[in-house]
Design a protein around this motif. Structure first.
Motif, PDB file in Angstrom:
ATOM      1  N   GLU A   1      50.309  39.135  70.724  1.00 30.93           N
ATOM      2  CA  GLU A   1      50.155  40.006  69.555  1.00 30.93           C
ATOM      3  C   GLU A   1      50.849  41.348  69.802  1.00 30.93           C
ATOM      4  O   GLU A   1      51.184  41.689  70.929  1.00 30.93           O
ATOM      5  CB  GLU A   1      48.675  40.186  69.231  1.00 30.93           C
ATOM      6  CG  GLU A   1      48.020  38.882  68.788  1.00 30.93           C
ATOM      7  CD  GLU A   1      46.608  39.065  68.292  1.00 30.93           C
ATOM      8  OE1 GLU A   1      46.188  38.279  67.430  1.00 30.93           O
ATOM      9  OE2 GLU A   1      45.909  39.998  68.783  1.00 30.93           O
ATOM     10  N   THR A   2      51.047  42.096  68.726  1.00 32.45           N
ATOM     11  CA  THR A   2      51.863  43.315  68.776  1.00 32.45           C
ATOM     12  C   THR A   2      51.084  44.495  68.216  1.00 32.45           C
ATOM     13  O   THR A   2      50.337  44.354  67.237  1.00 32.45           O
ATOM     14  CB  THR A   2      53.157  43.128  67.953  1.00 32.45           C
ATOM     15  OG1 THR A   2      53.935  42.074  68.542  1.00 32.45           O
ATOM     16  CG2 THR A   2      53.995  44.403  67.919  1.00 32.45           C
ATOM     17  N   VAL A   3      51.266  45.649  68.840  1.00 34.36           N
ATOM     18  CA  VAL A   3      50.758  46.894  68.280  1.00 34.36           C
ATOM     19  C   VAL A   3      51.949  47.813  68.028  1.00 34.36           C
ATOM     20  O   VAL A   3      52.874  47.909  68.846  1.00 34.36           O
ATOM     21  CB  VAL A   3      49.723  47.568  69.210  1.00 34.36           C
ATOM     22  CG1 VAL A   3      50.316  47.933  70.567  1.00 34.36           C
ATOM     23  CG2 VAL A   3      49.124  48.803  68.543  1.00 34.36           C
ATOM     24  N   LEU A   4      51.943  48.458  66.875  1.00 38.30           N
ATOM     25  CA  LEU A   4      53.007  49.377  66.479  1.00 38.30           C
ATOM     26  C   LEU A   4      52.389  50.723  66.170  1.00 38.30           C
ATOM     27  O   LEU A   4      51.328  50.798  65.533  1.00 38.30           O
ATOM     28  CB  LEU A   4      53.747  48.837  65.255  1.00 38.30           C
ATOM     29  CG  LEU A   4      54.840  49.728  64.634  1.00 38.30           C
ATOM     30  CD1 LEU A   4      55.984  48.878  64.091  1.00 38.30           C
ATOM     31  CD2 LEU A   4      54.281  50.609  63.502  1.00 38.30           C
ATOM     32  N   VAL A   5      53.029  51.790  66.620  1.00 37.97           N
ATOM     33  CA  VAL A   5      52.588  53.132  66.262  1.00 37.97           C
ATOM     34  C   VAL A   5      53.730  53.871  65.575  1.00 37.97           C
ATOM     35  O   VAL A   5      54.889  53.769  65.994  1.00 37.97           O
ATOM     36  CB  VAL A   5      52.085  53.927  67.494  1.00 37.97           C
ATOM     37  CG1 VAL A   5      53.211  54.204  68.494  1.00 37.97           C
ATOM     38  CG2 VAL A   5      51.436  55.239  67.062  1.00 37.97           C
ATOM     39  N   THR A   6      53.397  54.559  64.502  1.00 38.77           N
ATOM     40  CA  THR A   6      54.331  55.445  63.811  1.00 38.77           C
ATOM     41  C   THR A   6      53.810  56.865  63.974  1.00 38.77           C
ATOM     42  O   THR A   6      52.631  57.139  63.704  1.00 38.77           O
ATOM     43  CB  THR A   6      54.419  55.096  62.315  1.00 38.77           C
ATOM     44  OG1 THR A   6      54.851  53.742  62.174  1.00 38.77           O
ATOM     45  CG2 THR A   6      55.401  56.010  61.606  1.00 38.77           C
ATOM     46  N   LEU A   7      54.669  57.763  64.450  1.00 36.20           N
ATOM     47  CA  LEU A   7      54.280  59.165  64.653  1.00 36.20           C
ATOM     48  C   LEU A   7      55.112  60.056  63.742  1.00 36.20           C
ATOM     49  O   LEU A   7      56.318  59.835  63.566  1.00 36.20           O
ATOM     50  CB  LEU A   7      54.480  59.571  66.112  1.00 36.20           C
ATOM     51  CG  LEU A   7      53.595  58.801  67.098  1.00 36.20           C
ATOM     52  CD1 LEU A   7      54.459  57.894  67.963  1.00 36.20           C
ATOM     53  CD2 LEU A   7      52.799  59.743  67.968  1.00 36.20           C
ATOM     54  N   ARG A   8      54.454  61.058  63.189  1.00 34.44           N
ATOM     55  CA  ARG A   8      55.119  61.987  62.281  1.00 34.44           C
ATOM     56  C   ARG A   8      54.712  63.411  62.653  1.00 34.44           C
ATOM     57  O   ARG A   8      53.542  63.656  62.977  1.00 34.44           O
ATOM     58  CB  ARG A   8      54.729  61.703  60.827  1.00 34.44           C
ATOM     59  CG  ARG A   8      55.053  60.284  60.393  1.00 34.44           C
ATOM     60  CD  ARG A   8      54.544  59.969  58.988  1.00 34.44           C
ATOM     61  NE  ARG A   8      53.093  60.072  58.875  1.00 34.44           N
ATOM     62  CZ  ARG A   8      52.252  59.145  59.307  1.00 34.44           C
ATOM     63  NH1 ARG A   8      52.703  58.056  59.916  1.00 34.44           N
ATOM     64  NH2 ARG A   8      50.951  59.292  59.149  1.00 34.44           N
ATOM     65  N   SER A   9      55.666  64.328  62.592  1.00 36.05           N
ATOM     66  CA  SER A   9      55.342  65.731  62.873  1.00 36.05           C
ATOM     67  C   SER A   9      56.131  66.636  61.946  1.00 36.05           C
ATOM     68  O   SER A   9      57.226  66.291  61.480  1.00 36.05           O
ATOM     69  CB  SER A   9      55.645  66.089  64.331  1.00 36.05           C
ATOM     70  OG  SER A   9      57.031  66.207  64.552  1.00 36.05           O
ATOM     71  N   ARG A  10      55.552  67.785  61.703  1.00 35.28           N
ATOM     72  CA  ARG A  10      56.222  68.821  60.906  1.00 35.28           C
ATOM     73  C   ARG A  10      55.817  70.168  61.484  1.00 35.28           C
ATOM     74  O   ARG A  10      54.620  70.466  61.602  1.00 35.28           O
ATOM     75  CB  ARG A  10      55.808  68.719  59.442  1.00 35.28           C
ATOM     76  CG  ARG A  10      56.508  69.730  58.527  1.00 35.28           C
ATOM     77  CD  ARG A  10      56.076  69.536  57.074  1.00 35.28           C
ATOM     78  NE  ARG A  10      54.676  69.905  56.862  1.00 35.28           N
ATOM     79  CZ  ARG A  10      53.694  69.049  56.648  1.00 35.28           C
ATOM     80  NH1 ARG A  10      53.931  67.756  56.642  1.00 35.28           N
ATOM     81  NH2 ARG A  10      52.449  69.476  56.454  1.00 35.28           N
ATOM     82  N   SER A  11      56.787  70.952  61.891  1.00 33.14           N
ATOM     83  CA  SER A  11      56.501  72.251  62.519  1.00 33.14           C
ATOM     84  C   SER A  11      57.226  73.354  61.770  1.00 33.14           C
ATOM     85  O   SER A  11      58.383  73.199  61.371  1.00 33.14           O
ATOM     86  CB  SER A  11      56.943  72.259  63.983  1.00 33.14           C
ATOM     87  OG  SER A  11      56.235  71.297  64.734  1.00 33.14           O
ATOM     88  N   SER A  12      56.545  74.473  61.595  1.00 33.85           N
ATOM     89  CA  SER A  12      57.182  75.658  61.014  1.00 33.85           C
ATOM     90  C   SER A  12      56.452  76.895  61.501  1.00 33.85           C
ATOM     91  O   SER A  12      55.285  76.833  61.917  1.00 33.85           O
ATOM     92  CB  SER A  12      57.155  75.617  59.476  1.00 33.85           C
ATOM     93  OG  SER A  12      55.847  75.836  58.988  1.00 33.85           O
ATOM     94  N   GLU A  13      57.139  78.020  61.451  1.00 33.29           N
ATOM     95  CA  GLU A  13      56.551  79.287  61.883  1.00 33.29           C
ATOM     96  C   GLU A  13      55.357  79.644  61.006  1.00 33.29           C
ATOM     97  O   GLU A  13      54.368  80.225  61.474  1.00 33.29           O
ATOM     98  CB  GLU A  13      57.608  80.399  61.800  1.00 33.29           C
ATOM     99  CG  GLU A  13      57.236  81.678  62.510  1.00 33.29           C
ATOM    100  CD  GLU A  13      57.260  81.536  64.030  1.00 33.29           C
ATOM    101  OE1 GLU A  13      56.454  82.214  64.693  1.00 33.29           O
ATOM    102  OE2 GLU A  13      58.072  80.745  64.539  1.00 33.29           O
ATOM    103  N   GLU A  14      55.437  79.283  59.728  1.00 34.75           N
ATOM    104  CA  GLU A  14      54.415  79.696  58.771  1.00 34.75           C
ATOM    105  C   GLU A  14      53.149  78.843  58.868  1.00 34.75           C
ATOM    106  O   GLU A  14      52.026  79.360  58.780  1.00 34.75           O
ATOM    107  CB  GLU A  14      54.962  79.613  57.340  1.00 34.75           C
ATOM    108  CG  GLU A  14      56.143  80.533  57.039  1.00 34.75           C
ATOM    109  CD  GLU A  14      57.439  80.045  57.658  1.00 34.75           C
ATOM    110  OE1 GLU A  14      58.301  80.901  57.971  1.00 34.75           O
ATOM    111  OE2 GLU A  14      57.592  78.816  57.853  1.00 34.75           O
ATOM    112  N   THR A  15      53.300  77.540  59.049  1.00 34.85           N
ATOM    113  CA  THR A  15      52.146  76.636  58.957  1.00 34.85           C
ATOM    114  C   THR A  15      51.767  75.972  60.269  1.00 34.85           C
ATOM    115  O   THR A  15      50.825  75.198  60.328  1.00 34.85           O
ATOM    116  CB  THR A  15      52.416  75.537  57.908  1.00 34.85           C
ATOM    117  OG1 THR A  15      53.548  74.758  58.323  1.00 34.85           O
ATOM    118  CG2 THR A  15      52.699  76.145  56.534  1.00 34.85           C
ATOM    119  N   GLY A  16      52.490  76.258  61.350  1.00 34.18           N
ATOM    120  CA  GLY A  16      52.181  75.651  62.629  1.00 34.18           C
ATOM    121  C   GLY A  16      52.667  74.213  62.692  1.00 34.18           C
ATOM    122  O   GLY A  16      53.621  73.830  62.015  1.00 34.18           O
TER     123      GLY A  16
END
Length: 312
Positions: free
Chosen positions: A267-282
């Protein structure tokens, strides 16, 4: 002022030596000009000066700029010039041969190094100049130890007839700075995969998204995912926060699962990672895990989001 944080940076001999060695490789005495962006107490800029740089511009917007100014004076570093502002705020900045920036975090991009160095390449760096670091790769691997999961689900064991499920949910929508041993990771960490790669200076996308998947050769329980990064300062000199790399002040990160996934062989496990960085919102982080059976059909899906892990 968080002087204690800066002390941990100064105490990191692996980090310091790597940046020193990278600068030593590229500085031509009495010729090379350098911009140290996010200079902190001035250590890296002073290294450049000691290595013979003709001029060093140190950009630092935080209160620690006052410390850097005093350190520069104490070391009589006449070629060093403190710019008490963020490099992105500097109008018509002098162009230099080398831009160096140690603004990496446990999550590589939490200090907005992508935006900062994209701007530096456009406005601070001479044509043909060098950027240090040059590249960053982000890794992930399944965690097969329940050590941290047990820590995060202690809410279930409080007793007294009290249900703390809401607090438990918040705990599992957080990201944790932790150190792992090889045995806690799938294939002792050798199964780690790159889910994102950035060429600093050229890549301007502060929003990152990537995925990685693992087909298991034997039955395993996956409790979450470990994260680390590698930074190529220059060709041949790399800093890594991996568990088997020389120890730095950085550690790995743990991305929890809400419920452990029990996978059979094949069997398989998949992970999707997402990030968003900015000076204003961290920094915003979100991750999704999917469990697939041997035929590729989805058996379970879990979506976690750092925004759900913070108390407003």
């Amino acid at each position: 002022m968080r002087i204690e944080y800066h002390r941990t940076l100064i105490a990191d001999r692996i980090r310091n030596q790597a940046f020193h060695d990278a600068l030593a490789r590229v500085i031509r005495p009495d010729e090379t000009t350098v911009a140290d962006i996010g200079a902190g107490t001035g250590l890296i800029g002073l290294m450049a000066a000691k290595l013979g740089a003709r001029e060093v511009l140190l950009y630092e917007a935080a209160e620690v700029a006052g410390v850097a100014d005093a350190v520069i004076r104490r070391n009589r570093a006449r070629v060093c010039h403190l710019m008490p502002c963020h490099s992105m705020e500097m109008e018509d900045p002098p162009r230099v041969d080398v831009v160096v920036s140690e603004t990496l975090g446990n999550y590589a991009f939490e200090e907005n190094i992508i935006d900062t160095l994209a701007d530096a390449r456009r406005r601070h760096l001479k044509d043909g100049g060098l950027m240090i670091p040059a590249r960053v790769r982000q890794y992930a691997v399944p965690v097969i130890s329940d050590r941290i999961h047990r820590e995060l689900t202690i809410w279930d064991e409080v007793g007294f007839g009290i249900d703390l499920a809401d607090a438990r949910e918040m705990s599992l929508n957080n990201v944790y700075v932790r150190s792992f041993t090889a045995g806690e990771l799938l294939e002792d960490g050798a199964a780690a995969k790159v889910w994102d790669s950035v060429t600093l200076g050229s890549d301007r996308k502060g929003t990152r998204r990537g995925e990685a998947s693992w087909k298991l050769g034997s039955a395993q329980t996956v409790y979450g995912f470990a994260y680390w990064w590698e930074a190529d300062l220059i060709e041949g000199i790399t800093l890594s926060t991996a568990p088997d790399a020389p120890r730095t002040h950085w550690e790995q990160l743990y991305f929890p699962l809400r419920t452990p996934m029990h996978l059979a062989a094949g069997e398989t496990v998949l992970v999707t990672l997402r990030s968003r960085s900015s000076e204003e919102t961290g920094t915003h982080l979100a991750w999704t895990a999917v469990h697939f059976d041997r035929d590729g059909a989805s058996k379970a899906r879990q979506a976690m989001d750092l925004d759900k892990g913070w108390i407003p």
